[in-house]
Design a protein around this motif. Structure first.
Motif, short mmCIF file in Angstrom:
data_model
loop_
_atom_site.label_atom_id
_atom_site.label_comp_id
_atom_site.label_asym_id
_atom_site.label_seq_id
_atom_site.Cartn_x
_atom_site.Cartn_y
_atom_site.Cartn_z
N GLY A 19 0.78 -1.26 0.02
CA GLY A 19 0.11 -0.10 0.05
C GLY A 19 0.81 1.28 0.07
N GLN A 20 2.34 1.15 0.04
CA GLN A 20 2.99 2.32 0.08
C GLN A 20 3.47 2.78 -1.43
OE1 GLN A 20 2.17 2.88 3.43
NE2 GLN A 20 4.24 3.84 3.41
N SER A 21 3.76 3.86 -1.53
CA SER A 21 3.91 4.56 -2.82
C SER A 21 5.63 4.54 -2.93
CB SER A 21 3.71 5.96 -3.17
OG SER A 21 2.10 6.10 -3.08
N THR A 22 6.28 4.53 -1.66
CA THR A 22 7.63 4.73 -1.77
C THR A 22 8.38 3.43 -2.13
OG1 THR A 22 7.60 6.15 0.42
CG2 THR A 22 9.58 5.03 -0.02
N ASP A 23 9.30 3.75 -3.13
CA ASP A 23 10.54 2.78 -3.55
C ASP A 23 11.81 2.89 -3.16
OD1 ASP A 23 11.28 4.46 -5.62
OD2 ASP A 23 9.72 3.75 -6.85
N GLU A 24 12.69 2.07 -3.59
CA GLU A 24 14.21 2.26 -3.60
C GLU A 24 14.97 3.04 -4.27
OE1 GLU A 24 15.96 -1.60 -1.89
OE2 GLU A 24 14.20 -2.11 -3.00
N PHE A 25 14.31 3.79 -5.33
CA PHE A 25 14.81 4.48 -6.41
C PHE A 25 14.51 6.08 -6.40
CE2 PHE A 25 13.63 0.14 -7.51
CZ PHE A 25 14.80 -0.47 -7.55
N ILE A 76 13.80 2.97 2.06
CA ILE A 76 14.46 2.06 2.57
C ILE A 76 13.60 0.75 2.75
CG2 ILE A 76 15.49 1.30 4.60
CD1 ILE A 76 17.03 3.70 3.28
N ASP A 77 13.97 -0.71 2.10
CA ASP A 77 13.21 -1.45 2.21
C ASP A 77 13.54 -2.35 3.67
OD1 ASP A 77 11.30 -3.40 1.03
OD2 ASP A 77 13.02 -4.95 1.07
N SER A 78 12.27 -2.88 4.11
CA SER A 78 12.35 -3.78 5.36
C SER A 78 12.98 -2.85 6.53
CB SER A 78 13.47 -4.79 5.16
OG SER A 78 12.68 -5.63 4.03
N SER A 79 12.42 -1.81 6.70
CA SER A 79 12.56 -0.73 7.91
C SER A 79 12.60 -1.46 9.11
CB SER A 79 11.92 0.30 7.85
OG SER A 79 10.54 -0.04 8.20
N HIS A 80 13.69 -1.11 10.05
CA HIS A 80 14.05 -1.77 11.19
C HIS A 80 14.16 -3.30 11.15
CE1 HIS A 80 12.30 1.70 14.05
NE2 HIS A 80 13.31 2.10 13.17
N ALA A 81 14.98 -3.75 10.37
CA ALA A 81 15.30 -5.09 9.96
C ALA A 81 16.33 -5.12 8.80
CB ALA A 81 14.22 -6.05 9.53
N PHE A 82 16.40 -5.94 8.17
CA PHE A 82 17.52 -6.04 7.20
C PHE A 82 17.19 -5.23 5.97
CE2 PHE A 82 17.00 -10.35 9.25
CZ PHE A 82 18.00 -10.11 9.88
N GLU A 83 17.87 -3.92 6.27
CA GLU A 83 17.16 -2.63 5.26
C GLU A 83 18.32 -2.77 3.99
OE1 GLU A 83 16.08 0.00 9.17
OE2 GLU A 83 18.06 0.52 7.98
N ARG A 84 17.80 -2.12 3.01
CA ARG A 84 18.42 -1.90 1.75
C ARG A 84 17.54 -0.66 0.72
NH1 ARG A 84 17.56 -5.96 -3.65
NH2 ARG A 84 15.55 -4.57 -3.57
N THR A 85 18.62 -0.01 0.21
CA THR A 85 18.22 1.25 -0.71
C THR A 85 19.22 1.13 -1.91
OG1 THR A 85 17.47 3.32 -0.86
CG2 THR A 85 19.65 2.93 0.22
N HIS A 86 18.87 1.94 -2.94
CA HIS A 86 19.51 1.86 -4.29
C HIS A 86 20.14 3.30 -4.23
CE1 HIS A 86 20.36 2.03 -8.44
NE2 HIS A 86 20.49 0.57 -8.45
N GLN A 87 21.19 3.33 -5.02
CA GLN A 87 22.00 4.61 -5.28
C GLN A 87 21.12 5.80 -5.66
OE1 GLN A 87 25.22 3.47 -8.02
NE2 GLN A 87 24.38 4.79 -9.43
N ALA A 88 20.10 5.25 -6.69
CA ALA A 88 19.26 6.22 -7.38
C ALA A 88 18.50 6.90 -6.15
CB ALA A 88 18.49 5.59 -8.24
N SER A 89 18.11 6.33 -5.16
CA SER A 89 17.02 6.94 -4.16
C SER A 89 18.07 7.91 -3.41
CB SER A 89 16.50 5.95 -3.10
OG SER A 89 15.64 6.47 -2.35
#
Length: 349
Positions: free
Chosen positions: A249-255, A318-331
């Motif tokens: 349901g979120q719009s936010t992504d890693e880019f 940021i994907d999987s917040s407060h756990a095993f997080e990940r983002t991309h250089q584009a973001s």
């Protein structure tokens, strides 16, 4: 260009996430940031809570801006030294026990000694516990296995470990060839790295900002009050730079850069939000508008504490917040680019 060297930003971010800094024990990472800014000849001071404030003077010193990102992270504290020589823990920050099962950790004693360990279920061995997979992940069932020859509480205490010692989690940071960075504590050290690079760019390019601007590196955000003080009476706008929350349901992504319109504290300032959108569209910044349902920021903490300010919130997705997080250089790049144009723009009121 807002961020000329993503590799430099990633290197800075790797350094930051590799420094243990659970809320309440952040002196080492604040010192790192302090030294980084000193090399840029940026004026800084610490507040009594241990956060760091950097000041860049602008053309107008009668009206101020403040940007903040927090360097404190989730963590834990020794709750009890158990009879079997293992540690019961108490959580620091808002996360679930299941997100740290099997994680390597570090225990730091009050004298500065450090010991490694692993956070495990008491009923981990499937050869012994029939219902190991069904047991609840909670404080009673999870414990730290210390990497020392200890069989009882007395032997643990002989190491210098005691109730109240801080426990930090191994970030397991990795940068991939495809442009991702994955690690614990990207919340909010990704934003700290972005702000430090922004300050460096302002200094290198001799940018004269329209307003005197403060950069607060807060150190108690995860427990609710990191950025609610040291806000001058001249401050008009307060922008928190924190993670964008992803999920169903979120719009936010890693880019893209995420512009928060509302979180658990309520809506963010409408006119500031519209200005951020306008700046993004005028400067080809990829962005998403979003609502974070279970979230609060340094900006909302500042509003709650009674400051008469215009408040906003943006950040990398940021994907999987407060756990095993990940983002991309584009973001990271889109967030940096929006901030670059924001600090050179006019106030909304």
């Amino acid at each position: 260009m807002a961020n000329k060297n993503i590799e430099e930003t990633f290197k800075l971010l790797v350094d930051l996430v590799s420094i243990p800094s659970p809320s309440g024990n952040t002196n080492e990472v604040i010192t790192y940031v302090e030294n980084y800014l000193a090399k840029l000849q940026v004026e800084t001071k610490r507040n009594r809570k241990g956060g760091l404030i950097a000041t860049l003077n602008g053309k107008d010193s009668s009206r101020h801006r403040m940007l903040t990102a927090h360097v404190d992270t989730l963590g834990a504290m020794v709750k009890e030294i158990k009879a079997n020589g293992r540690l019961k823990i108490d959580l620091i920050g808002g996360f679930k026990y299941n997100s740290i099962e099997g994680e390597y950790c570090e225990i730091e004693t009050s004298s500065g000694k450090k010991f490694t360990g692993t956070i495990l279920m008491r009923q981990t061995s499937v050869h012994v516990y029939k219902d190991a997979g069904k047991a609840e992940r909670n404080q009673d069932n999870m414990e730290v296995r210390i990497d020392e020859q200890v069989k009882n509480a007395d032997e643990v205490r002989a190491l210098g470990i005691e109730v109240g010692d801080f426990i930090s989690f191994d970030p397991r940071v990795e940068v991939t060839e495809s442009g991702f960075i994955k690690s614990r504590h990207l919340d909010d050290k990704a934003s700290v790295a972005i702000l430090l690079q922004l300050i460096k760019q302002i200094k290198e390019e001799s940018i004269q900002m329209p307003y005197t601007t403060y950069f607060l590196i807060s150190n108690n955000e995860e427990i609710g009050y990191g950025g609610n003080s040291n806000i001058t009476s001249e401050t008009v706008e307060y922008l928190a730079v924190d993670m964008g929350a992803m999920g169903d349901g979120q719009s936010t992504d890693e880019f893209t850069v995420s512009i928060c319109v509302k979180d658990a504290s309520g809506p963010y300032h409408y006119e500031l939000r519209k200005q951020l959108v306008r700046l993004a569209e005028e400067n080809n910044v990829d962005y998403k508008l979003d609502i974070y349902p279970y979230y609060g920021s340094d900006a909302s903490a500042a509003i709650r504490s009674g400051h008469d300010i215009v408040h906003g919130l943006i950040g990398p997705g940021i994907d999987s917040s407060h756990a095993f997080e990940r983002t991309h250089q584009a973001s990271i790049e889109n967030t940096a680019k929006l901030l670059y144009h924001y600090v050179q723009s006019n106030l909304v009121i």
